[in-house]
Design a protein around this motif. Structure first.
Motif, short mmCIF file in Angstrom:
data_model
loop_
_atom_site.label_atom_id
_atom_site.label_comp_id
_atom_site.label_asym_id
_atom_site.label_seq_id
_atom_site.Cartn_x
_atom_site.Cartn_y
_atom_site.Cartn_z
N VAL A 1 151.19 -19.39 1.58
CA VAL A 1 151.73 -18.67 2.73
C VAL A 1 150.64 -17.84 3.41
O VAL A 1 149.87 -17.16 2.75
N THR A 2 150.60 -17.92 4.74
CA THR A 2 149.67 -17.11 5.53
C THR A 2 150.47 -16.34 6.56
O THR A 2 151.29 -16.93 7.28
N ARG A 3 150.24 -15.05 6.61
CA ARG A 3 150.93 -14.23 7.60
C ARG A 3 150.39 -14.55 8.98
O ARG A 3 149.20 -14.62 9.20
N SER A 4 151.30 -14.78 9.93
CA SER A 4 150.91 -15.12 11.31
C SER A 4 150.71 -13.85 12.11
O SER A 4 151.37 -12.84 11.87
N THR A 5 149.80 -13.93 13.06
CA THR A 5 149.60 -12.81 13.96
C THR A 5 150.25 -13.16 15.31
O THR A 5 150.15 -14.30 15.75
N PRO A 6 150.92 -12.21 15.92
CA PRO A 6 151.57 -12.49 17.21
C PRO A 6 150.56 -12.89 18.26
O PRO A 6 149.44 -12.41 18.28
N SER A 7 150.94 -13.83 19.12
CA SER A 7 150.09 -14.27 20.23
C SER A 7 150.07 -13.18 21.30
O SER A 7 150.97 -12.34 21.36
#
Length: 88
Positions: free
Chosen positions: A79-85
């Protein structure tokens, strides 16, 4: 309109309680993530949100390649935490 669920035959393999361990920490708000899941057809990278986690794993809600919703406990390293666009 309800979201279609991933059919049982195509769902991601989910870890059991003995594998993901305790304590389980519930997310106050779902955290955007990408995660590798394993299905009968192999591995695939999906987008979703983390709903809960332990030191070993995370419970994710994901959307498969057909736009269907699924849930699974997966190993933390998958799992990788996504960063908001920009603009979100």
């Amino acid at each position: 309109m309800p979201v279609e669920q991933v059919p049982l035959s195509e769902q991601a393999h989910s870890l059991g309680p003995a594998q993901y361990g305790t304590p389980v920490r519930q997310a106050g708000e779902p955290l955007p993530v990408s995660a590798w899941i394993h299905t009968r057809k192999g591995h695939q990278l999906v987008d979703g949100v983390a709903l809960a986690w332990t030191t070993k794993a995370a419970r994710i809600r994901y959307i498969d390649g057909h736009g269907r919703e699924g849930f699974a406990w997966v190993w933390a390293h998958a799992v990788t935490r996504s960063t908001p666009s920009a603009g979100e």
